[in-house]
Design a protein around this motif. Structure first.
Motif, PDB file in Angstrom:
ATOM      1  N   ALA A 242       0.816  -1.218   0.000  1.00  0.00           N
ATOM      2  CA  ALA A 242       0.000   0.000   0.000  1.00  0.00           C
ATOM      3  C   ALA A 242       0.848   1.266   0.000  1.00  0.00           C
ATOM      4  O   ALA A 242       0.312   2.382   0.018  1.00  0.00           O
ATOM      5  CB  ALA A 242      -0.938  -0.002   1.200  1.00  0.00           C
ATOM      6  N   GLY A 243       2.165   1.100   0.011  1.00  0.00           N
ATOM      7  CA  GLY A 243       3.057   2.256  -0.035  1.00  0.00           C
ATOM      8  C   GLY A 243       3.534   2.762   1.303  1.00  0.00           C
ATOM      9  O   GLY A 243       4.176   3.818   1.386  1.00  0.00           O
ATOM     10  N   VAL A 244       3.237   2.022   2.377  1.00  0.00           N
ATOM     11  CA  VAL A 244       3.686   2.414   3.714  1.00  0.00           C
ATOM     12  C   VAL A 244       5.086   1.848   3.962  1.00  0.00           C
ATOM     13  O   VAL A 244       5.334   0.662   3.730  1.00  0.00           O
ATOM     14  CB  VAL A 244       2.715   1.895   4.795  1.00  0.00           C
ATOM     15  CG1 VAL A 244       3.212   2.252   6.194  1.00  0.00           C
ATOM     16  CG2 VAL A 244       1.312   2.439   4.564  1.00  0.00           C
ATOM     17  N   VAL A 245       6.004   2.684   4.417  1.00  0.00           N
ATOM     18  CA  VAL A 245       7.315   2.183   4.818  1.00  0.00           C
ATOM     19  C   VAL A 245       7.097   1.290   6.040  1.00  0.00           C
ATOM     20  O   VAL A 245       6.622   1.756   7.081  1.00  0.00           O
ATOM     21  CB  VAL A 245       8.273   3.343   5.160  1.00  0.00           C
ATOM     22  CG1 VAL A 245       9.560   2.806   5.775  1.00  0.00           C
ATOM     23  CG2 VAL A 245       8.590   4.159   3.915  1.00  0.00           C
ATOM     24  N   THR A 246       7.410   0.006   5.904  1.00  0.00           N
ATOM     25  CA  THR A 246       7.042  -0.985   6.914  1.00  0.00           C
ATOM     26  C   THR A 246       8.296  -1.656   7.453  1.00  0.00           C
ATOM     27  O   THR A 246       9.043  -2.301   6.712  1.00  0.00           O
ATOM     28  CB  THR A 246       6.103  -2.040   6.304  1.00  0.00           C
ATOM     29  OG1 THR A 246       4.983  -1.376   5.696  1.00  0.00           O
ATOM     30  CG2 THR A 246       5.607  -3.007   7.352  1.00  0.00           C
ATOM     31  N   VAL A 247       8.527  -1.506   8.768  1.00  0.00           N
ATOM     32  CA  VAL A 247       9.752  -2.014   9.394  1.00  0.00           C
ATOM     33  C   VAL A 247       9.403  -2.898  10.594  1.00  0.00           C
ATOM     34  O   VAL A 247       9.180  -2.396  11.699  1.00  0.00           O
ATOM     35  CB  VAL A 247      10.670  -0.855   9.831  1.00  0.00           C
ATOM     36  CG1 VAL A 247      11.936  -1.402  10.500  1.00  0.00           C
ATOM     37  CG2 VAL A 247      11.041   0.017   8.636  1.00  0.00           C
ATOM     38  N   PRO A 248       9.341  -4.213  10.406  1.00  0.00           N
ATOM     39  CA  PRO A 248       9.212  -5.110  11.558  1.00  0.00           C
ATOM     40  C   PRO A 248      10.567  -5.236  12.245  1.00  0.00           C
ATOM     41  O   PRO A 248      11.621  -5.073  11.613  1.00  0.00           O
ATOM     42  CB  PRO A 248       8.790  -6.437  10.912  1.00  0.00           C
ATOM     43  CG  PRO A 248       9.351  -6.378   9.524  1.00  0.00           C
ATOM     44  CD  PRO A 248       9.333  -4.927   9.122  1.00  0.00           C
ATOM     45  N   TYR A 249      10.556  -5.523  13.553  1.00  0.00           N
ATOM     46  CA  TYR A 249      11.832  -5.638  14.251  1.00  0.00           C
ATOM     47  C   TYR A 249      11.809  -6.688  15.349  1.00  0.00           C
ATOM     48  O   TYR A 249      10.770  -7.102  15.828  1.00  0.00           O
ATOM     49  CB  TYR A 249      12.277  -4.282  14.807  1.00  0.00           C
ATOM     50  CG  TYR A 249      11.610  -3.823  16.089  1.00  0.00           C
ATOM     51  CD1 TYR A 249      12.269  -3.917  17.316  1.00  0.00           C
ATOM     52  CD2 TYR A 249      10.329  -3.278  16.087  1.00  0.00           C
ATOM     53  CE1 TYR A 249      11.683  -3.492  18.492  1.00  0.00           C
ATOM     54  CE2 TYR A 249       9.736  -2.834  17.253  1.00  0.00           C
ATOM     55  CZ  TYR A 249      10.416  -2.947  18.466  1.00  0.00           C
ATOM     56  OH  TYR A 249       9.820  -2.520  19.623  1.00  0.00           O
ATOM     57  N   ARG A 250      12.991  -7.141  15.682  1.00  0.00           N
ATOM     58  CA  ARG A 250      13.308  -8.076  16.767  1.00  0.00           C
ATOM     59  C   ARG A 250      12.815  -9.504  16.507  1.00  0.00           C
ATOM     60  O   ARG A 250      13.592 -10.440  16.526  1.00  0.00           O
ATOM     61  CB  ARG A 250      12.808  -7.572  18.122  1.00  0.00           C
ATOM     62  CG  ARG A 250      13.551  -8.247  19.273  1.00  0.00           C
ATOM     63  CD  ARG A 250      13.434  -7.499  20.565  1.00  0.00           C
ATOM     64  NE  ARG A 250      14.133  -8.175  21.650  1.00  0.00           N
ATOM     65  CZ  ARG A 250      15.396  -7.962  21.986  1.00  0.00           C
ATOM     66  NH1 ARG A 250      16.117  -7.100  21.294  1.00  0.00           N
ATOM     67  NH2 ARG A 250      15.957  -8.612  22.986  1.00  0.00           N
TER      68      ARG A 250
ATOM     69  N   GLN B 122      14.720   4.520  13.526  1.00  0.00           N
ATOM     70  CA  GLN B 122      15.634   5.253  12.656  1.00  0.00           C
ATOM     71  C   GLN B 122      15.491   4.817  11.200  1.00  0.00           C
ATOM     72  O   GLN B 122      15.457   5.656  10.284  1.00  0.00           O
ATOM     73  CB  GLN B 122      17.080   5.040  13.129  1.00  0.00           C
ATOM     74  CG  GLN B 122      17.403   5.675  14.467  1.00  0.00           C
ATOM     75  CD  GLN B 122      18.739   5.211  15.004  1.00  0.00           C
ATOM     76  OE1 GLN B 122      19.550   4.602  14.296  1.00  0.00           O
ATOM     77  NE2 GLN B 122      18.991   5.490  16.287  1.00  0.00           N
ATOM     78  N   TRP B 123      15.397   3.521  10.979  1.00  0.00           N
ATOM     79  CA  TRP B 123      15.246   3.001   9.621  1.00  0.00           C
ATOM     80  C   TRP B 123      13.923   3.455   8.999  1.00  0.00           C
ATOM     81  O   TRP B 123      13.874   3.881   7.843  1.00  0.00           O
ATOM     82  CB  TRP B 123      15.327   1.476   9.623  1.00  0.00           C
ATOM     83  CG  TRP B 123      16.718   0.977   9.365  1.00  0.00           C
ATOM     84  CD1 TRP B 123      17.656   0.617  10.297  1.00  0.00           C
ATOM     85  CD2 TRP B 123      17.324   0.803   8.090  1.00  0.00           C
ATOM     86  NE1 TRP B 123      18.808   0.228   9.674  1.00  0.00           N
ATOM     87  CE2 TRP B 123      18.640   0.322   8.316  1.00  0.00           C
ATOM     88  CE3 TRP B 123      16.900   0.991   6.779  1.00  0.00           C
ATOM     89  CZ2 TRP B 123      19.526   0.030   7.280  1.00  0.00           C
ATOM     90  CZ3 TRP B 123      17.785   0.700   5.740  1.00  0.00           C
ATOM     91  CH2 TRP B 123      19.080   0.235   5.987  1.00  0.00           C
ATOM     92  N   ALA B 124      12.845   3.345   9.750  1.00  0.00           N
ATOM     93  CA  ALA B 124      11.530   3.710   9.221  1.00  0.00           C
ATOM     94  C   ALA B 124      11.477   5.186   8.852  1.00  0.00           C
ATOM     95  O   ALA B 124      10.978   5.567   7.772  1.00  0.00           O
ATOM     96  CB  ALA B 124      10.440   3.372  10.239  1.00  0.00           C
ATOM     97  N   ILE B 125      11.991   6.025   9.744  1.00  0.00           N
ATOM     98  CA  ILE B 125      11.967   7.464   9.487  1.00  0.00           C
ATOM     99  C   ILE B 125      12.867   7.822   8.313  1.00  0.00           C
ATOM    100  O   ILE B 125      12.499   8.628   7.450  1.00  0.00           O
ATOM    101  CB  ILE B 125      12.376   8.236  10.753  1.00  0.00           C
ATOM    102  CG1 ILE B 125      11.296   8.095  11.831  1.00  0.00           C
ATOM    103  CG2 ILE B 125      12.596   9.711  10.436  1.00  0.00           C
ATOM    104  CD1 ILE B 125      11.642   8.745  13.149  1.00  0.00           C
ATOM    105  N   ALA B 126      14.045   7.223   8.254  1.00  0.00           N
ATOM    106  CA  ALA B 126      14.965   7.516   7.154  1.00  0.00           C
ATOM    107  C   ALA B 126      14.329   7.191   5.806  1.00  0.00           C
ATOM    108  O   ALA B 126      14.392   7.991   4.852  1.00  0.00           O
ATOM    109  CB  ALA B 126      16.262   6.736   7.330  1.00  0.00           C
ATOM    110  N   LYS B 127      13.708   6.031   5.715  1.00  0.00           N
ATOM    111  CA  LYS B 127      13.113   5.609   4.448  1.00  0.00           C
ATOM    112  C   LYS B 127      11.907   6.463   4.068  1.00  0.00           C
ATOM    113  O   LYS B 127      11.636   6.690   2.888  1.00  0.00           O
ATOM    114  CB  LYS B 127      12.701   4.137   4.545  1.00  0.00           C
ATOM    115  CG  LYS B 127      13.869   3.159   4.524  1.00  0.00           C
ATOM    116  CD  LYS B 127      14.569   3.187   3.174  1.00  0.00           C
ATOM    117  CE  LYS B 127      15.615   2.110   3.033  1.00  0.00           C
ATOM    118  NZ  LYS B 127      16.274   2.133   1.701  1.00  0.00           N
ATOM    119  N   ALA B 128      11.169   6.944   5.066  1.00  0.00           N
ATOM    120  CA  ALA B 128       9.948   7.705   4.773  1.00  0.00           C
ATOM    121  C   ALA B 128      10.207   9.191   4.565  1.00  0.00           C
ATOM    122  O   ALA B 128       9.464   9.856   3.826  1.00  0.00           O
ATOM    123  CB  ALA B 128       8.935   7.515   5.906  1.00  0.00           C
TER     124      ALA B 128
END
Length: 369
Positions: A133-141, A309-315
């Motif tokens: 859907a175009g959302v920067v999606t970052v799962p973690y851990r 940090q990753w999610a914000i950087a990409k978005a």
């Protein structure tokens, strides 16, 4: 109670500066102003200039570790003024709710989404849908399966193998003659415990001096204090010689370790993750337990910061961190005192994790709301 709500972000309200003496640095490229025009003028390099909204979802958010981890994520978000709103959702241990929370964030129109996918592969379709859907999606851990760039933007894991190696190297150094090792982890088959166990065996098995006792690959405790006490009581009765206990969640053992004293045995060496309750327990019991050495690694609350940090950087168009996995630093060593001696703060709640960047007093305030 559902914990979903957008809130305005005020950097002053979520500052992560002024940590305790035991505070560790965050993993990733978290500081410094960017010299490029793509980054916000006064923000870190991972904070670009594009304005976004960001969501964070937990599969389960109802214990002290999760409260500190969520607050750590919020503090990291607050460093970037390009994030104009933040939303949070607690899946409350319900897989279907966790899926619905992800879907709800997408419907709400967030530009970036950080997910703690407790249910693993069960939430992968929802992650994939958000990404498509175009959302920067970052799962973690927790590994949800799938692939970067196909099912989500980037998975930010934790280097559990590094924890296992750190524990094993300490054991070799401090119990050079060998001994019996009891390894406790969470639910049966959990990837964290399996990864840690394999890393320990790689270091310890070649020496021929160490024997793992108890159920293999680890004793199942579900990281639950009551079950931990049951398991440890049974193992104490079964094994007359336990030289070191390894646990990937140390605070859960505080109620169980006195079982050794009840059996007129010294609490053995413990290599584990940190927690204020555990550190204070060691202070209270070390005198009567000559074999009770303690070595901890950071419990990992700041894994959330790297994912943010990753999610914000990409978005936002910022520069992503160089790290793609959170590597927990060594925290306490009762033998060497390096990098810190055992650190007990009796003025704070036992639920505080002094290895986290978030100051202990701010953590304690979370539990009093």
């Amino acid at each position: 109670m559902t914990a979903v709500g957008a809130v305005a972000l005020l950097a002053s309200a979520c500052s992560s500066s002024g940590g305790t003496a035991g505070t560790s640095g965050s993993s990733g490229n978290s500081g410094g102003s960017s010299s490029s025009g793509s980054a916000a003028a006064t923000g870190p390099s991972w904070c670009g200039s594009k304005k976004i909204s960001l969501g964070l979802t937990d599969g389960f958010g109802g214990n002290s570790w999760r409260l500190v981890t969520t607050a750590s994520a919020k503090a990291e978000v607050a460093k970037c003024k390009s994030v104009t709103s933040f939303s949070y959702a607690d899946g409350q241990g319900n897989v279907q709710k966790a899926i619905s929370d992800i879907q709800g964030m997408v419907a709400k129109g967030v530009n970036a989404l950080v997910v703690f996918p407790d249910a693993g592969k069960a939430v992968l379709p929802a992650l994939r849908s958000a990404y498509k859907a175009g959302v920067v999606t970052v799962p973690y851990r927790v590994d949800p399966g799938g692939q970067d760039g196909v099912d989500y933007t980037k998975w930010i894991g934790a280097d559990f193998a590094n924890d296992g190696k750190n524990w094993a190297n300490w054991i070799v150094k401090n119990l050079p003659s060998g001994g019996n090792i009891l390894f406790l982890s969470g639910p049966a088959g959990n990837s964290q415990g399996i990864t840690e166990g394999k890393a320990m065996h790689q270091v310890l098995d070649p020496t021929g001096k160490y024997k793992f006792v108890g159920a293999q690959p680890f004793e199942v405790t579900n990281w639950d204090p009551s079950l931990s006490q049951q398991v440890l009581s049974a193992d104490i009765a079964k094994y007359s010689k336990i030289d070191v206990i390894v646990s990937d969640f140390g605070p859960s053992l505080v109620g169980a370790l006195p079982e050794f004293e009840k059996s007129s045995r010294s609490i053995p060496a413990l290599v584990t993750s940190d927690g204020n309750s555990l550190s204070c327990f060691w202070e209270d019991h070390k005198a009567k337990n000559p074999k009770f050495k303690l070595f901890t690694v950071a419990t990992g609350n700041d894994n959330a910061r790297l994912a943010v940090q990753w999610a914000i950087a990409k978005a936002t168009g910022g520069t992503p961190p160089t790290d793609t996995q959170f590597e927990a630093p060594v925290f306490e060593d009762s033998v060497s005192g390096t990098p810190h001696p055992v650190t007990c703060n009796r003025g704070l709640s036992g639920d505080v994790y002094l290895s986290a960047q978030l100051p202990g007093a701010q953590q304690a305030a979370l539990f009093n709301k």
